[in-house]
Write a protein that holds these residues in place. Structure first.
Motif, PDB file in Angstrom:
ATOM      1  N   ILE A 266      -1.738 -10.451 -12.358  1.00 35.23           N
ATOM      2  CA  ILE A 266      -1.443  -9.032 -12.404  1.00 35.23           C
ATOM      3  C   ILE A 266      -2.660  -8.406 -11.481  1.00 35.23           C
ATOM      4  O   ILE A 266      -3.561  -8.751 -11.657  1.00 35.23           O
ATOM      5  CB  ILE A 266      -1.192  -8.543 -13.753  1.00 35.23           C
ATOM      6  CG1 ILE A 266      -0.056  -9.161 -14.374  1.00 35.23           C
ATOM      7  CG2 ILE A 266      -1.108  -7.074 -13.548  1.00 35.23           C
ATOM      8  CD1 ILE A 266       0.028  -8.778 -15.929  1.00 35.23           C
ATOM      9  N   ASP A 267      -2.125  -7.387 -10.595  1.00 36.16           N
ATOM     10  CA  ASP A 267      -3.144  -6.975  -9.623  1.00 36.16           C
ATOM     11  C   ASP A 267      -3.525  -5.452 -10.554  1.00 36.16           C
ATOM     12  O   ASP A 267      -2.719  -5.107 -11.495  1.00 36.16           O
ATOM     13  CB  ASP A 267      -2.500  -6.395  -8.275  1.00 36.16           C
ATOM     14  CG  ASP A 267      -3.748  -6.015  -7.413  1.00 36.16           C
ATOM     15  OD1 ASP A 267      -4.840  -6.245  -7.851  1.00 36.16           O
ATOM     16  OD2 ASP A 267      -3.141  -5.324  -6.160  1.00 36.16           O
ATOM     17  N   HIS A 268      -4.466  -5.132 -10.278  1.00 39.46           N
ATOM     18  CA  HIS A 268      -5.177  -3.654 -10.952  1.00 39.46           C
ATOM     19  C   HIS A 268      -4.985  -2.400  -9.974  1.00 39.46           C
ATOM     20  O   HIS A 268      -5.623  -2.711  -8.962  1.00 39.46           O
ATOM     21  CB  HIS A 268      -6.443  -4.026 -11.697  1.00 39.46           C
ATOM     22  CG  HIS A 268      -6.985  -2.841 -12.687  1.00 39.46           C
ATOM     23  ND1 HIS A 268      -7.322  -1.360 -12.246  1.00 39.46           N
ATOM     24  CD2 HIS A 268      -7.100  -2.931 -13.997  1.00 39.46           C
ATOM     25  CE1 HIS A 268      -7.922  -0.799 -13.446  1.00 39.46           C
ATOM     26  NE2 HIS A 268      -7.506  -1.678 -14.348  1.00 39.46           N
ATOM     27  N   PRO A 269      -4.551  -1.254 -10.654  1.00 38.13           N
ATOM     28  CA  PRO A 269      -4.267  -0.244  -9.508  1.00 38.13           C
ATOM     29  C   PRO A 269      -5.589   0.404  -9.019  1.00 38.13           C
ATOM     30  O   PRO A 269      -5.864   0.760  -8.001  1.00 38.13           O
ATOM     31  CB  PRO A 269      -3.703   0.778 -10.680  1.00 38.13           C
ATOM     32  CG  PRO A 269      -3.314   0.222 -11.676  1.00 38.13           C
ATOM     33  CD  PRO A 269      -3.893  -1.372 -11.881  1.00 38.13           C
ATOM     34  N   ALA A 270      -7.126  -0.241  -9.533  1.00 34.97           N
ATOM     35  CA  ALA A 270      -8.136   0.258  -9.271  1.00 34.97           C
ATOM     36  C   ALA A 270      -8.633  -0.776  -8.052  1.00 34.97           C
ATOM     37  O   ALA A 270      -9.686  -0.302  -7.233  1.00 34.97           O
ATOM     38  CB  ALA A 270      -9.512   0.302 -10.057  1.00 34.97           C
TER      39      ALA A 270
END
Length: 343
Positions: A266-270
């Motif tokens: 999972i990638d992080h929005p930041a």
């Protein structure tokens, strides 16, 4: 090439730790390993072998003890691929940092070519803690040139949790430039990667050849009936079509030792470059590359991210190792929403 056999470590783990409930962390300085144990079973180990040219998590196991990472080059398993010796466990590095290749470095590189490669060296364990179904390990490392000049200081926090059949790894890595500009050239090979076991590769009836930027050719033969993997992306794509596309998450499913396995990233929005591009290959490389835009977009995008002296950037990823059934898109969406709210 001298081979380290990290599996020997697991025969020397403190048996009192193996009998405890919940998480325990056992450091073995001589072996350059830190074992992450849950309910007496090894889930993974933070390893900083000289031969790996970077710190890694290796091996990586499910809650019920199924190894999802490839063993090569540290341990030879019959029928397992022996390509790409730099694909080891779970790692984070990049192909072009101030012109040096950190991604492809390994002991397989010829001595006359080593001036083109960078190395990530573990420095110290900053802290470690456990609390029932959670554990945390904070470490420091340096990204160095062949002449020993340090380009980046790295501080990484690994947060481990166990929840039912889910082994969850959150990796938060802060990279800080030293006294020089650091340029991450827009290239294909990066940044967070995992090399999976043979059974979790995608089936293929044809052999494939891969050429890196230094004209090294790797040929991958056809697969057999035991190969069961399939990629799925948050963007609705699956299989080989996921490669070179963006999404907030991707997962790889397959069967190993009679059980359904799901590996989710999972990638992080930041993060820079969110949502990341997926460098997901059928032969078992599952990677998120937020900085390589040009090759994946056919030249429509280009990033060439850089840090000024003493400037920092943080990369955050969640990795889910699940056994027992296949995670649904809805569950991955839920996990992504939860992870996205963590600062």
């Amino acid at each position: 090439m001298k081979k380290i056999l990290p599996l020997l470590f697991f025969m020397t783990v403190n048996f009192s730790a193996m009998s405890q409930k919940g998480f325990t962390i056992t450091e073995k300085k001589e072996a350059k390993e830190v074992a992450i144990i849950f309910n007496g079973k090894l889930l993974t180990a933070y390893c900083y072998y000289d031969s790996s040219r970077k710190p890694i998590l290796f091996p990586v196991n499910t809650i019920d003890g199924i190894t999802v990472t490839r063993q090569y080059p540290f341990h030879i398993i019959p029928g397992e691929r022996t390509d790409h010796p730099h694909h080891t466990g779970i790692w984070l590095n990049y192909e072009s940092v101030n012109g040096l290749d950190f991604w492809n470095n390994s002991t397989a590189i010829a001595p006359e070519k080593r001036s083109q490669y960078g190395t990530i060296r573990h420095q110290k364990i900053i802290s470690k803690s456990t609390a029932n179904n959670a554990a945390s390990l904070v470490v420091s490392a340096v990204w160095v040139r062949p002449d020993e000049k340090i380009l980046l200081n790295e501080t990484t926090t690994f947060n481990f949790t166990a929840n039912g059949n889910d082994f969850v790894i959150d990796r938060i890595s802060r990279l800080t430039a030293t006294d020089t500009n650091v340029i991450f050239k827009d290239v294909k090979d990066g940044m967070l990667g995992i090399r999976v076991a043979r059974e979790l590769e995608l089936p293929s009836k044809e052999k494939s050849s891969f050429i890196d930027d230094k004209n090294n050719i790797t040929t991958v033969p056809p697969s057999g009936a035991d190969v069961t993997g399939m990629y799925y992306g948050s963007n609705g794509l699956k299989g080989d079509s996921l490669w070179g596309t963006t999404g907030k998450w991707a997962m790889l499913t397959g069967i190993k030792e009679g059980k359904n396995i799901t590996i989710g990233i999972i990638d992080h929005p930041a993060n820079i470059g969110y949502p990341t591009y997926w460098h997901a290959r059928g032969y078992g490389l599952f990677a998120a590359n937020p900085l390589g835009r040009k090759v994946f977009s056919n030249g429509k995008e280009e990033l060439n991210f850089s840090l000024q002296p003493h400037q920092s950037v943080t990369f955050r990823y969640r990795i889910i190792i699940h056994s027992g059934n296949i995670l649904t898109r809805e569950e991955m969406d839920r996990q992504a929403d939860i992870f996205g709210k963590i600062k």
